[in-house]
Design a protein around this motif. Sequence first.
Motif, PDB file in Angstrom:
ATOM      1  N   THR A 291      19.888  64.142  49.894  1.00 22.30           N
ATOM      2  CA  THR A 291      20.634  65.236  49.272  1.00 22.30           C
ATOM      3  C   THR A 291      21.619  65.843  50.257  1.00 22.30           C
ATOM      4  N   LEU A 292      21.187  66.029  51.490  1.00 24.29           N
ATOM      5  CA  LEU A 292      22.080  66.569  52.513  1.00 24.29           C
ATOM      6  C   LEU A 292      23.220  65.597  52.802  1.00 24.29           C
ATOM      7  N   ALA A 293      22.909  64.318  52.904  1.00 22.04           N
ATOM      8  CA  ALA A 293      23.946  63.317  53.175  1.00 22.04           C
ATOM      9  C   ALA A 293      25.002  63.320  52.082  1.00 22.04           C
ATOM     10  N   THR A 294      24.559  63.386  50.841  1.00 21.52           N
ATOM     11  CA  THR A 294      25.496  63.386  49.717  1.00 21.52           C
ATOM     12  C   THR A 294      26.365  64.638  49.731  1.00 21.52           C
ATOM     13  N   ALA A 295      25.756  65.783  50.015  1.00 23.59           N
ATOM     14  CA  ALA A 295      26.528  67.034  50.064  1.00 23.59           C
ATOM     15  C   ALA A 295      27.543  67.018  51.204  1.00 23.59           C
ATOM     16  N   LEU A 296      27.170  66.422  52.334  1.00 24.28           N
ATOM     17  CA  LEU A 296      28.104  66.319  53.455  1.00 24.28           C
ATOM     18  C   LEU A 296      29.252  65.375  53.130  1.00 24.28           C
ATOM     19  N   ASP A 297      28.951  64.255  52.493  1.00 22.50           N
ATOM     20  CA  ASP A 297      30.011  63.347  52.071  1.00 22.50           C
ATOM     21  C   ASP A 297      30.969  64.046  51.103  1.00 22.50           C
ATOM     22  N   SER A 298      30.417  64.803  50.173  1.00 23.48           N
ATOM     23  CA  SER A 298      31.250  65.533  49.218  1.00 23.48           C
ATOM     24  C   SER A 298      32.124  66.569  49.918  1.00 23.48           C
ATOM     25  N   MET A 299      31.542  67.247  50.895  1.00 21.09           N
ATOM     26  CA  MET A 299      32.299  68.262  51.623  1.00 21.09           C
ATOM     27  C   MET A 299      33.457  67.637  52.387  1.00 21.09           C
ATOM     28  N   ARG A 300      33.178  66.544  53.063  1.00 25.25           N
ATOM     29  CA  ARG A 300      34.242  65.896  53.831  1.00 25.25           C
ATOM     30  C   ARG A 300      35.326  65.345  52.905  1.00 25.25           C
ATOM     31  N   GLY A 301      34.875  64.747  51.794  1.00 30.54           N
ATOM     32  CA  GLY A 301      35.831  64.199  50.847  1.00 30.54           C
ATOM     33  C   GLY A 301      36.703  65.256  50.195  1.00 30.54           C
ATOM     34  N   LEU A 349      46.249  63.686  64.109  1.00 29.27           N
ATOM     35  CA  LEU A 349      44.943  64.291  63.815  1.00 29.27           C
ATOM     36  C   LEU A 349      44.440  63.869  62.437  1.00 29.27           C
ATOM     37  N   LEU A 350      45.333  63.834  61.476  1.00 28.84           N
ATOM     38  CA  LEU A 350      44.929  63.453  60.124  1.00 28.84           C
ATOM     39  C   LEU A 350      44.421  62.020  60.089  1.00 28.84           C
ATOM     40  N   THR A 351      45.054  61.151  60.852  1.00 28.54           N
ATOM     41  CA  THR A 351      44.606  59.763  60.908  1.00 28.54           C
ATOM     42  C   THR A 351      43.256  59.647  61.595  1.00 28.54           C
ATOM     43  N   GLN A 352      43.047  60.438  62.652  1.00 28.22           N
ATOM     44  CA  GLN A 352      41.730  60.442  63.299  1.00 28.22           C
ATOM     45  C   GLN A 352      40.645  60.823  62.305  1.00 28.22           C
ATOM     46  N   ILE A 353      40.931  61.789  61.464  1.00 29.39           N
ATOM     47  CA  ILE A 353      39.949  62.199  60.456  1.00 29.39           C
ATOM     48  C   ILE A 353      39.738  61.088  59.431  1.00 29.39           C
ATOM     49  N   ARG A 354      40.831  60.490  58.973  1.00 28.63           N
ATOM     50  CA  ARG A 354      40.713  59.446  57.948  1.00 28.63           C
ATOM     51  C   ARG A 354      39.903  58.255  58.440  1.00 28.63           C
ATOM     52  N   VAL A 355      40.029  57.945  59.714  1.00 30.41           N
ATOM     53  CA  VAL A 355      39.289  56.805  60.263  1.00 30.41           C
ATOM     54  C   VAL A 355      37.787  56.984  60.072  1.00 30.41           C
ATOM     55  N   GLY A 356      37.316  58.214  60.108  1.00 29.11           N
ATOM     56  CA  GLY A 356      35.885  58.473  59.971  1.00 29.11           C
ATOM     57  C   GLY A 356      35.457  58.924  58.598  1.00 29.11           C
ATOM     58  N   GLN A 380      25.115  61.414  60.792  1.00 27.26           N
ATOM     59  CA  GLN A 380      26.480  60.979  61.033  1.00 27.26           C
ATOM     60  C   GLN A 380      27.467  61.757  60.159  1.00 27.26           C
ATOM     61  N   GLY A 381      27.039  62.135  58.946  1.00 30.13           N
ATOM     62  CA  GLY A 381      27.876  62.968  58.090  1.00 30.13           C
ATOM     63  C   GLY A 381      28.101  64.342  58.695  1.00 30.13           C
ATOM     64  N   ALA A 382      27.058  64.908  59.294  1.00 25.51           N
ATOM     65  CA  ALA A 382      27.187  66.219  59.942  1.00 25.51           C
ATOM     66  C   ALA A 382      28.126  66.143  61.136  1.00 25.51           C
ATOM     67  N   ARG A 383      27.976  65.089  61.926  1.00 22.44           N
ATOM     68  CA  ARG A 383      28.866  64.939  63.079  1.00 22.44           C
ATOM     69  C   ARG A 383      30.314  64.762  62.634  1.00 22.44           C
ATOM     70  N   LEU A 385      31.708  65.874  59.891  1.00 24.43           N
ATOM     71  CA  LEU A 385      32.229  67.160  59.424  1.00 24.43           C
ATOM     72  C   LEU A 385      32.572  68.047  60.616  1.00 24.43           C
ATOM     73  N   ARG A 386      31.735  68.025  61.645  1.00 24.90           N
ATOM     74  CA  ARG A 386      32.035  68.805  62.852  1.00 24.90           C
ATOM     75  C   ARG A 386      33.358  68.349  63.460  1.00 24.90           C
ATOM     76  N   THR A 387      33.584  67.044  63.510  1.00 24.94           N
ATOM     77  CA  THR A 387      34.846  66.529  64.046  1.00 24.94           C
ATOM     78  C   THR A 387      36.031  67.033  63.225  1.00 24.94           C
ATOM     79  N   MET A 388      35.885  67.042  61.904  1.00 20.97           N
ATOM     80  CA  MET A 388      36.963  67.555  61.050  1.00 20.97           C
ATOM     81  C   MET A 388      37.279  69.004  61.385  1.00 20.97           C
ATOM     82  N   THR A 389      36.240  69.805  61.569  1.00 19.62           N
ATOM     83  CA  THR A 389      36.469  71.229  61.841  1.00 19.62           C
ATOM     84  C   THR A 389      37.038  71.459  63.236  1.00 19.62           C
ATOM     85  N   GLU A 390      36.848  70.512  64.128  1.00 17.96           N
ATOM     86  CA  GLU A 390      37.437  70.627  65.462  1.00 17.96           C
ATOM     87  C   GLU A 390      38.922  70.274  65.457  1.00 17.96           C
ATOM     88  N   LEU A 391      39.327  69.377  64.545  1.00 15.92           N
ATOM     89  CA  LEU A 391      40.716  68.937  64.474  1.00 15.92           C
ATOM     90  C   LEU A 391      41.545  69.761  63.493  1.00 15.92           C
TER      91      LEU A 391
END
Length: 456
Positions: A291-301, A349-356, A380-383, A385-391
Amino acid sequence: MIATGMAHVTVDPIALARVDARHAILQAAREHGAVYGANTGVGANRHESAGAASDHGLRLLRSHCAGVGPVEDAVTARAAMTVRLNQILAGGSGVSRRIAEALATAVRDGAVPTLHPWGAIGTADLSALAELGLTLAGERPWRNGPGPTTRIDATDALPMISSSALTVATAAIALIDVQTQLRASIVVAALSFLALRGNPEAYNPIVHQARAHPQQAKVAATLHALVTGCGPAVRIQDPFGLRVVPQVTAPAIHAARELNGVLTAELNAAVENPLVTDDGVLHHGQFHTATLATALDSMRGAFLPVLSLSSARLGLLMRPDLTGLRAFLASGPPGSSGLMISEYVVQDLLTQIRVGMQPTAAGTLSISLGLEEHASFATQGARSLRTMTELAPMMLAAELVAAVRALRMAPGRLTSGLALQAFELADKSMDPDEDDRPLGTSLERAAALLPQLADL
């Protein structure tokens, strides 16, 4: 926030009494039969009897402590301890009271363990929590602060590491940043709208009542209020970067609310395997964080389109046909580049995010002699998302710098109210010299302003 030392921890005596009672139940179950991890091996060794070995608990922690990879920052480490403490106090782990009390003391006194994140796949942060357990046992030094030490018995080791506390902590901290960045992005978008002389019809409440997706009408109403008083529209229809801000931002806000609910459940859950109840010990699969993995994927998407739309608005602000100003909002002699390089920064930065951006929940594996053949990869989803918020802050900062420069060049496009406050706040922090020069300082100052814009 407890992890930053801005809030203090108190432990409910009733919760500690429950921990005591459940520990006694686990001890009794261990004496009368096989209990996973308490008197057996773990993973594919689950049928191996650990017997009465006095060092079983410490050997389990040592064997699961990989201790490799980057070191988690102090705030994340303290957040993980806080999550683990709250979960233990839910009473399902069977861990001894002294472990709960030692962990509470560490959190209260500001002690920080050295935690390496590698070794988690969404079925418990085994390696990092083994490090925490060995630190509590005195076998590893505290990284910072006067940390406590205590005894780790056979019935303490597996309950200590049977949690995704570090994953939850990482996701929770990232979510706080996402929520701030989403609020700030709406304000920044409004400034770009004013600079580009947008058509406010796109934010009219009537439009958004016609298709009431969650949060969309609220985002539109916020934008409508921010741009009220703008001059007459110069276009019958604007580019998408201005027109679809409510439609693109709303799903991200909705996903953030959903993720918040999932994390709240994880923070307060008894998820340990086995689960110790008043009626006995139950073996199960609650460690799986699908459930957490799915919610993280949804958040990033949902967050990525918000950032890509910001990059689109930055492109619009570079265009003289849309701003009525010089290309790239340049100042100085002909041929000046203005803010041209900021687009390169944002696309990098946007490409770095898209790669992950691959959904982590889509991963597969087979480990532990093939007996553990599925995982959520929430870690890995949490990490990610953290990368997205850093960029993300630097991306929004680039748009903010461009919007402020355009409004400096055409101050008559400004309105009053919160939009004016946002402009004045940003304007004061940025260098008034707009001739060609390195942009780093302005971008960094703009990124640092985002939390203040979010709170307007």
